[in-house]
Write an enzyme that holds these catalytic residues in place. Structure first.
Site, mmCIF file in Angstrom:
data_model
loop_
_atom_site.group_PDB
_atom_site.id
_atom_site.type_symbol
_atom_site.label_atom_id
_atom_site.label_comp_id
_atom_site.label_asym_id
_atom_site.label_seq_id
_atom_site.Cartn_x
_atom_site.Cartn_y
_atom_site.Cartn_z
ATOM 1 N N CYS A 114 0.815 -1.224 0.000
ATOM 2 C CA CYS A 114 0.000 0.000 0.000
ATOM 3 C C CYS A 114 0.846 1.272 0.000
ATOM 4 O O CYS A 114 0.364 2.338 -0.378
ATOM 5 C CB CYS A 114 -0.965 0.004 1.185
ATOM 6 N N HIS A 250 -3.155 7.478 2.008
ATOM 7 C CA HIS A 250 -3.574 6.156 1.521
ATOM 8 C C HIS A 250 -4.987 5.905 2.025
ATOM 9 O O HIS A 250 -5.286 6.114 3.200
ATOM 10 C CB HIS A 250 -2.608 5.093 2.035
ATOM 11 N N ASN A 280 -10.043 0.158 -0.366
ATOM 12 C CA ASN A 280 -8.579 0.189 -0.305
ATOM 13 C C ASN A 280 -8.039 -0.385 -1.612
ATOM 14 O O ASN A 280 -8.150 -1.586 -1.862
ATOM 15 C CB ASN A 280 -8.106 -0.637 0.897
#
Length: 323
Positions: A114, A250, A280
């Site tokens: 990520c 993020h 996500n």
């Protein structure tokens, strides 16, 4: 005087299929309310059958090239952040290079889960500063829907697919914080925390595997480490939270985003939030959010933007840039 990497263009791509939270109610012991209250996610996009990470990356790259008014052969390098490349090798980046019709330059993947896009931006920035490339196409692209355990309600409802791209270009500046471009980078990792977020497959198992996450542990590390890395990068740039126009974090979990903003003393009005629509998307989440923020007219020329992310590894970092 010095060379700095400035943003020349931005773009993104989302698969056509939108999956609302309610879709999971048929197969899992979950609900729209449960997912929203714990993550802030309302929907996400899933790649179509046969739609790959590199194909989505190509679409996002084309959008960024259009935004920049550039042709593919005016790009010197591609750095693609992904944990879900089409194949073990070659890199998805070389597939993008071919797909764009780029007959020159070089391309490679970066894998920091990520945090991948932050690491990819840092790579591109360093290459531009070193004179190795003048224009770099930085992409984050993922198909996390392909590594989900669809029986695990704690993880499979959280992730989505998509791609975002940014074009960084060399420009001369005075080195002042008022100049456009990347002002500071902060990168970190700690391999001792592997067990809290990983995929249980790969060449050692002969399987693709599924994502495994211990959510409470990840949450605890995320809030602390994201605020710390953002502070570190701002310190390096000689700036403070008061100078920030936009935090573009993020997009993993709305509670993490809110807690991080609080630690940076930033109101939520200064945070670009897309997690409700995208879920996500791992390395794609920051460039997706940057592209949406720019398209909506929120991120303007001259704005000070802080991006920060944490992912499996653990790997985390931040970039401070003036748009």
């Amino acid at each position: 005087m010095g060379t700095r990497a400035i943003v020349r263009g931005v773009g993104h791509y989302l698969p056509a299929r939108v999956v609302e939270n309610a879709e999971f109610e048929a197969t899992l012991d979950t609900s729209d309310e449960w997912i929203r209250s714990r993550s802030g996610i309302e929907r996400r996009h899933f790649a179509a059958e046969g739609e790959t990470t590199s194909q989505m990356a190509i679409a996002a790259a084309r959008a960024a090239l259009d935004d920049a008014g550039l042709e593919a052969d005016e790009i010197d390098a591609i750095v693609l952040a992904t944990s879900t490349a089409d194949l073990t090798f070659p890199s998805a980046a070389t597939m993008v290079q071919a797909g764009l019709g780029m007959s020159r330059g070089f391309a490679y993947d970066v894998q920091a889960v990520c945090a991948g896009f932050v690491f990819a931006m840092a790579n591109a920035n360093a290459m531009i500063a070193a004179g190795l490339a003048r224009r770099v196409l930085v992409i984050g692209a993922e198909t996390f829907s392909r590594i989900m355990d669809w029986t695990d309600r704690g993880t499979c409802v959280l992730f989505g697919d998509g791609a975002g791209a940014l074009i960084l270009e060399a420009a001369e500046g005075t080195g002042a914080a008022e100049n456009r471009g990347i002002l500071a980078v902060d990168l970190n990792s700690d391999g001792r925390h592997r067990e809290i977020l990983y995929v249980d497959g790969g060449v050692s198992t002969g399987t693709t595997g599924h994502l495994v996450m211990h959510g409470k542990e990840v949450f605890r590390h995320a809030v602390e480490k994201l605020a710390d890395t953002a502070h570190s990068a701002l310190d390096k740039a000689g700036l403070t939270g008061a100078d920030v126009d936009w935090l573009v974090p993020h997009q993993a979990n709305l509670r993490i985003i809110k807690a991080t903003a609080q630690r940076l003393h930033l109101p939520m009005e200064k945070v670009i939030v897309t997690v409700q629509d995208h879920g996500n998307t791992s390395a794609a989440s920051i460039p997706l959010a940057l592209s949406v923020g720019r398209r909506e007219g929120r991120i303007k020329d001259g704005d000070l933007v802080v991006t920060e992310a944490i992912g499996g590894g653990l790997a985390w970092g931040s970039v401070v840039l003036r748009w």
